[in-house]
Write an enzyme that holds these catalytic residues in place. Structure first.
Site, PDB file in Angstrom:
ATOM      1  N   ASP A   1     -27.199 -26.444   7.998  1.00 45.48           N
ATOM      2  CA  ASP A   1     -28.204 -26.013   8.976  1.00 45.48           C
ATOM      3  C   ASP A   1     -29.726 -26.608   8.856  1.00 45.48           C
ATOM      4  O   ASP A   1     -30.705 -25.994   9.396  1.00 45.48           O
ATOM      5  CB  ASP A   1     -28.421 -24.294   8.540  1.00 45.48           C
ATOM      6  CG  ASP A   1     -27.429 -23.558   9.112  1.00 45.48           C
ATOM      7  OD1 ASP A   1     -26.909 -23.991  10.206  1.00 45.48           O
ATOM      8  OD2 ASP A   1     -26.799 -22.604   8.335  1.00 45.48           O
TER       9      ASP A   1
ATOM     10  N   ASP B   1     -21.210 -22.600  13.967  1.00 45.34           N
ATOM     11  CA  ASP B   1     -22.595 -22.592  14.254  1.00 45.34           C
ATOM     12  C   ASP B   1     -23.072 -23.815  14.218  1.00 45.34           C
ATOM     13  O   ASP B   1     -24.558 -24.169  14.785  1.00 45.34           O
ATOM     14  CB  ASP B   1     -23.174 -22.140  12.986  1.00 45.34           C
ATOM     15  CG  ASP B   1     -22.380 -20.682  12.426  1.00 45.34           C
ATOM     16  OD1 ASP B   1     -21.364 -20.829  12.523  1.00 45.34           O
ATOM     17  OD2 ASP B   1     -23.337 -20.052  11.920  1.00 45.34           O
TER      18      ASP B   1
HETATM   19  N1  GLY Z   1     -25.595 -19.683  11.126  1.00 42.74           N
HETATM   20  C1  GLY Z   1     -25.419 -18.475  10.437  1.00 42.74           C
HETATM   21  C2  GLY Z   1     -25.419 -17.354  11.227  1.00 42.74           C
HETATM   22  O1  GLY Z   1     -25.510 -17.246  12.306  1.00 42.74           O
HETATM   23  O2  GLY Z   1     -25.432 -16.349  10.565  1.00 42.74           O
END
Ligand code: GLY
Length: 369
Positions: A94, A151
């Site tokens: 992320d 994601d």
């Molecule tokens: N990237 C993790 C979420 O969308 O919660």
């Protein structure tokens, strides 16, 4: 129509102009708001994956208003995030969310060279997570060596940007390898996407799907659907391969068929009937992703659905109360984990609401490009 969205943006900026100072005073990176206060992430401090959305929101509001306060607040948050490079072990796939919307936005909007250097540092960390069997590793736990998640399609934007800025194809080629694996292994026949797939980290062979933040294994976690839709649209914009556009359209077609009559979005499209779990973050992400799709295809119908989502959010779930901090209510982080927030205000919901409204008003600073 556009006047309504302009008015909403100005109202949001007005509220944030008053409430964001509280975050600066507390010295925190807000994750959510409750009881008139901003609250930091309950997990991993400033290394938590959502840290970039606060500065991203501040940059959006700076572009909108040119009020120096928002720029100053974005830079304060950016400093907190770059200090996290030293923690390293908490950073994961992320870093795209974290650093593209902070350092990336700063470098893009102000020409700050240190921010550009920090952006490339983050891109190198993301590259370092690439498993040459074909996927970017998600989290850091030893038992999750072979995990990849939907994601991450959004985090690839950091790699497209790094390739463009350095004129080095490596970043883009890694993004392409990951996008192809995601296309092959996550996209289902009905246009929905899985959240988590586990691969053998030695061979890249698929082992199994895992249930993630949605209702159950094999269901449709709505935020995951939104990440897939927006992520594949961006993949098409940056990699130019038709198959990514087809994937984005297929996911979008499924998503728009699931929008509730009131314009809001269930947390999981397969959740039991009668169970009231809404995740407005998913709707806000999709409202922005659908406009990306409209922009790259010239197909207006996607923009119409984006408007329907934005209208639903503004009509039913915008909190204009003076004594509360954020805007978007009914954000849900995870179907079965209320600890991360259920039916509450969460900062990345506000981020994507503002991004979607900026697009609807033709003012998008294109922070993912
Ligand atoms: N990237 C993790 C979420 O969308 O919660």
């Amino acid at each position: 129509m556009q006047d309504r969205y302009e008015a909403a943006l100005n109202r949001i900026a007005g509220k944030y102009r008053k409430t964001a100072e509280k975050a600066a005073e507390a010295g925190i990176l807000p994750y959510q708001s409750a009881k008139g206060e901003w609250i930091a992430s309950p997990y991993d401090g400033n290394s938590w994956w959502t840290g970039g959305f606060w500065p991203g929101l501040m940059w959006q509001l700076w572009v909108l208003t040119e009020d120096g306060f928002f720029r100053q607040e974005a830079c304060r948050a950016e400093k907190l995030l770059t200090e996290e490079f030293r923690s390293y072990r908490l950073l994961n796939h992320d870093v795209g969310f974290m650093y593209l919307l902070s350092c990336g936005a700063d470098a893009k909007l102000t020409g700050n060279q240190q921010a550009e250097t920090d952006l490339l540092h983050a891109a190198s960390l993301l590259m370092g997570r690439f498993n040459p069997t074909g996927f970017i590793r998600a989290w850091n736990e030893p038992e999750r060596t072979g995990f990849a998640i939907i994601d991450c399609m959004m985090n690839l934007a950091l790699l497209y940007r790094a390739s463009r800025d350095t004129q080095d194809p490596r970043f883009r080629l890694v993004a392409k390898a990951h996008a192809d694996t995601t296309l092959r292994e996550f996209l289902r026949e009905d246009g929905s996407v899985s959240h988590i797939i586990e691969f053998d980290p030695e061979t890249g062979k698929r082992i199994r799907e895992h249930a993630g933040q949605g209702y159950a294994l094999g269901t449709q976690w709505s935020r995951g659907q939104a990440w897939g839709l927006y992520g594949f649209a961006l993949a098409y914009r940056h990699l130019g391969e038709k198959r990514y556009l087809e994937a984005a359209k297929k996911i979008a077609g499924n998503f728009v068929s699931r929008i509730r009559p009131d314009g809001l979005t269930d947390c999981d499209f397969c959740q039991p009937a009668g169970e009231e779990r809404i995740d407005n973050i998913a709707g806000a992400i999709a409202a922005s992703g659908l406009q990306e799709l409209a922009a790259i295809t010239g197909e207006e119908n996607w923009k119409h659905h984006a408007g329907k989502l934005a209208d639903g959010l503004l009509e039913h779930c915008a909190d204009w109360g003076e004594n509360r901090c954020g805007i978007l209510t009914h954000c849900t982080a995870s179907y079965h984990d209320d600890g991360a927030g259920r039916h509450t205000n969460i900062v990345y919901g506000d981020y994507f609401l503002v991004e979607a409204l900026m697009k609807l008003c033709g003012r998008d600073p294109e922070l993912w490009s």
